[in-house]
Design an enzyme around this catalytic site. Structure first.
Site, PDB file in Angstrom:
ATOM      1  CG  HIS A 119       4.055   1.905   6.757  1.00 30.41           C
ATOM      2  ND1 HIS A 119       5.070   1.545   7.613  1.00 30.41           N
ATOM      3  CD2 HIS A 119       3.362   2.877   7.385  1.00 30.41           C
ATOM      4  CE1 HIS A 119       4.975   2.265   8.720  1.00 30.41           C
ATOM      5  NE2 HIS A 119       3.944   3.074   8.610  1.00 30.41           N
ATOM      6  CD  GLU A 120       6.210  -1.030   3.202  1.00 31.19           C
ATOM      7  OE1 GLU A 120       4.978  -1.154   3.210  1.00 31.19           O
ATOM      8  OE2 GLU A 120       6.901  -1.177   4.222  1.00 31.19           O
TER       9      GLU A 120
ATOM     10  CG  HIS B  73      -6.027  -3.284   4.089  1.00 30.53           C
ATOM     11  ND1 HIS B  73      -6.864  -2.407   3.436  1.00 30.53           N
ATOM     12  CD2 HIS B  73      -6.828  -4.071   4.863  1.00 30.53           C
ATOM     13  CE1 HIS B  73      -8.119  -2.651   3.801  1.00 30.53           C
ATOM     14  NE2 HIS B  73      -8.120  -3.650   4.666  1.00 30.53           N
TER      15      HIS B  73
ATOM     16  N   PRO C 283      12.474  14.437  -2.707  1.00 34.84           N
ATOM     17  CG  PRO C 283      11.584  15.692  -0.970  1.00 34.84           C
ATOM     18  CD  PRO C 283      11.637  14.323  -1.492  1.00 34.84           C
TER      19      PRO C 283
ATOM     20  CD  GLU D   1       9.691  -0.844   9.299  1.00 33.92           C
ATOM     21  OE1 GLU D   1       8.674  -0.469   9.882  1.00 33.92           O
ATOM     22  OE2 GLU D   1       9.689  -1.293   8.150  1.00 33.92           O
TER      23      GLU D   1
ATOM     24  CD  GLU E  57       7.853   2.568   6.411  1.00 36.25           C
ATOM     25  OE1 GLU E  57       8.378   1.992   7.364  1.00 36.25           O
ATOM     26  OE2 GLU E  57       7.464   1.949   5.397  1.00 36.25           O
TER      27      GLU E  57
END
Ligand code: NOJ
Length: 655
Positions: free
Chosen positions: A441-442, A369, A184, A466, A460
């Protein structure tokens, strides 16, 4: 060589259509063979005539003389119930205008432009049906523009960068958006409206980034594939919805749920999906106590896993994430990820034993994973890897795609390219088949497909905690609600209370870590610190973390400005309790909250965790004031947020 075609018409036409409350008007114009749309809010033009259409690579050219052959109008009113999230019910009320377009001469190819005008948004998409000589196309470019005032303010993160969506937000002007930025994309017009350009229902297509074109107009820049094209598609095909959210204030923008309304209902029964709070064999790696790789300080051992399961039981937390359990972390794992094995544990970790122990203790294991972006390697093992977890009663998996690009079909591709989008979708569908929920994530950014695939509990897709220890400023979490979080929940890994750790120093106060559980929604919410920190150092603060829900009934933003502060109240989905969270940037702030949203005549027990007057995210982060008192709907609260601070409040319904 590809030949070029341009899907435009020559005939003249002007069509006006409105939102149900008439506050938003759209105008579609066909001028000398070209299609344009504009948008008005309360009679003020907020989007000037903006081009629509595609460039398509093909064997035969398309002719650009379009005519509108038919127009269809429809009114839709619906209340949608979402199985989990920030809101139980969302509205899906719009006026739809569908334009069927055809080339006038030559091949008479056709396509459809479908507009939906909501009271707080405009959305449209292109639909191309199969035609005798037009069955498979390669999109060279999508021309969709958002011709907003160049003097609008924009809050952006850059696209096509090695850290994907993980950048600090910057405030800039639209006329400076020379390089692509992600959506966005939040804007403030000179007339004072707040807009967000985004997309909904992104499937089988490159994700839209936005940049100024050669005419100085904001235009979609679809993420390319490694062959330089944007997407290869079989007809019928429809693009994602191009979405413009429209609000009178920054805080109002945060309540825009049109993205979900534009997605289809769930594909099947997802009643098995449950939101989750979890701890993890995780932060100990970030602060250097344990390692992902096997060795003396290996985190994911059977013994540690059992200890953490015991701790989860004592703490009253339902899940445990275990990272570093499989083969592939030795050496430089970012480099070596091509060999990762998703069904082979390290010698000191026994998933059979750990999953049995978890089951006996009623704890959900969150599997892990880490693909490091080696999608080819992951896809080879995909079915087996999901079966491996499913057979051991694992119902949640955190996936990860660290790496600046993905390796797909032996080539480097962007995470947010068509091939990246299709890979994520493959994992979501396979996980659904196995009754597994995902925390990606990513990820590819959220476009509301959680409505159709509710097993995507979180992503994420922005800088999370982090990055603490130097790369996060207090303003970051004050940008997120107005930018990234418009695309759905985020796994921010909240609740790190060991603020002064010498490896990772947090740029927050103590009560702000509690506030994140309210200000940053996630269907899978991690209590990210190590359990001994909760049990031995902050048992009282932990009560808030334990109690705060992961599924809400109503979300009520109370105050805020982009990048400065954000205060929100949310009601639990399963009780009448409310929770309020507030965060501020580097500046201290006083907030007055009217509790008039509480049930009239009822008493609530308020547990307040707020910054002390002398608290400061750098100098005095632990200074906290805790207070319990009874309140009702006629009461109000005055709270102080220290620089880099915040507050968290639980309002327990008494009677
Ligand atoms: C990056 C993820 O965001 C983080 O949560 C994870 O621990 C590491 N990659 C390793 O997979």
């Amino acid at each position: 060589m590809f030949k070029w075609a341009n899907l435009f018409g020559k005939k003249k036409a002007e069509k006006e259509f409105y939102s149900p409350d008439k506050s938003i008007k759209c105008l579609l114009e066909l001028k000398s063979g070209q299609l344009f749309y504009s948008v008005y809010k309360n009679d003020k033009r907020i989007v000037k005539p903006s081009r629509l259409g595609f460039l398509i690579c093909g064997e035969t050219p398309l002719v650009d003389d379009l005519i509108i052959i038919r127009e269809q109008k429809k009114r839709h009113e619906e209340n949608i119930e979402l199985p989990w999230g920030e809101e139980r019910y969302i509205k899906n009320n719009y006026n739809e205008s569908t334009f069927y377009l055809s080339e006038e001469k030559e091949q008479r190819r056709i396509f459809t432009l479908r507009f939906r005008v909501f009271n707080n948004a405009v959305a449209f998409r292109y639909e191309i049906p199969p035609q005798p000589k037009f069955r498979q196309i390669t999109i060279k470019d999508e021309l969709t523009e958002f011709n907003v005032d160049l003097n609008s303010i924009a809050w952006k993160i850059p696209a096509y960068q090695p850290d994907r969506y993980e950048y600090n937000y910057e405030k800039t002007m639209v006329h400076q958006l020379k390089k692509s930025v992600h959506t966005p994309l939040t804007l403030k017009t000179p007339t004072g409206y707040y807009l967000a350009i985004h997309e909904a229902a992104l499937y089988n297509y490159g994700s839209a980034t936005i940049k100024l074109d050669q005419n100085n107009i904001l235009k979609t820049d679809i993420t390319p594939l490694s062959d330089g094209t944007k997407a290869h598609v079989l007809l019928p095909f429809q693009t994602p919805w191009r979405l413009l959210m429209i609000a009178n204030s920054a805080i109002e923008l945060t309540t825009n749920r049109v993205m979900y309304a534009l997605n289809e209902p769930p594909v099947s029964d997802f009643s098995w999906v449950k939101t989750l709070k979890f701890i993890g064999i995780w932060w100990a790696m970030f602060v250097g106590e344990w390692t992902w790789a096997p060795g003396e300080r290996h985190g994911a051992t059977t013994e540690h896993a059992k200890e953490y399961i015991d701790a989860a039981v004592r703490l009253g937390i339902a899940g445990l994430l275990i990272e570093g359990w499989n083969e592939g972390w030795e050496g430089d794992w970012l480099e070596n990820g091509i060999h990762n094995k998703f069904t082979v544990s390290t010698p000191d970790f026994d998933l059979d034993e750990v999953s049995r122990y978890a089951k006996n203790n009623n704890i959900e294991i969150v599997g892990h994973h880490e693909t490091v972006g080696f999608v080819d390697n992951y896809e080879k093992q995909l079915e087996e890897a999901y079966n491996y977890y499913a057979a051991r009663g694992v119902h949640y998996i955190k996936t990860g795609y660290a790496g600046s690009t993905m390796m797909i079909n032996g080539r480097r591709e962007f995470h947010h390219s068509q091939l990246g989008v299709n890979h994520y979708q493959k994992t979501v569908e396979l996980a659904a088949k196995k009754h597994i929920c995902l925390d990606i994530h990513e990820p590819i950014k959220g476009t509301g497909i959680e409505r159709t695939w509710p097993n995507i509990l979180s992503r994420e897709g922005a800088r999370g905690q982090e990055y603490e220890g130097g790369a996060l400023s207090p303003s970051h979490a004050c940008y997120l609600p107005y930018t990234r979080l418009l695309a759905g929940g985020m796994d921010y890994t909240s609740g790190i209370l060991d603020l002064a750790n010498s490896v990772k120093r947090m740029a927050t106060t103590l009560s702000r870590q509690l506030a994140y559980f309210v200000t940053i929604y996630s269907g899978m919410q991690m209590a990210a610190d190590r359990p001994f920190i909760y049990e031995h150092r902050f048992p009282d603060e932990f009560h808030f973390i334990r109690d705060v829900p992961t599924n809400f009934n109503i979300t009520l933003p109370l105050a805020g400005e982009i990048g400065e502060y954000y205060v929100v109240a949310r009601q639990d989905r399963n009780s009448k309790d409310w929770y309020i969270g507030g965060v501020t940037d580097e500046n201290g702030r006083r907030i007055h909250i009217n509790l008039d949203f509480l049930e009239q005549g009822s008493i609530y027990e308020a547990s307040i965790y707020a910054d002390a007057e002398n608290a400061h995210y750098r100098e005095n982060p632990f200074a906290i004031v805790k207070q319990n008192k009874k309140v009702g709907y006629t009461d109000s609260l005055d709270l102080y947020m220290a620089p880099g601070g915040g507050f968290a409040i639980k309002l327990k319904f008494k009677d």
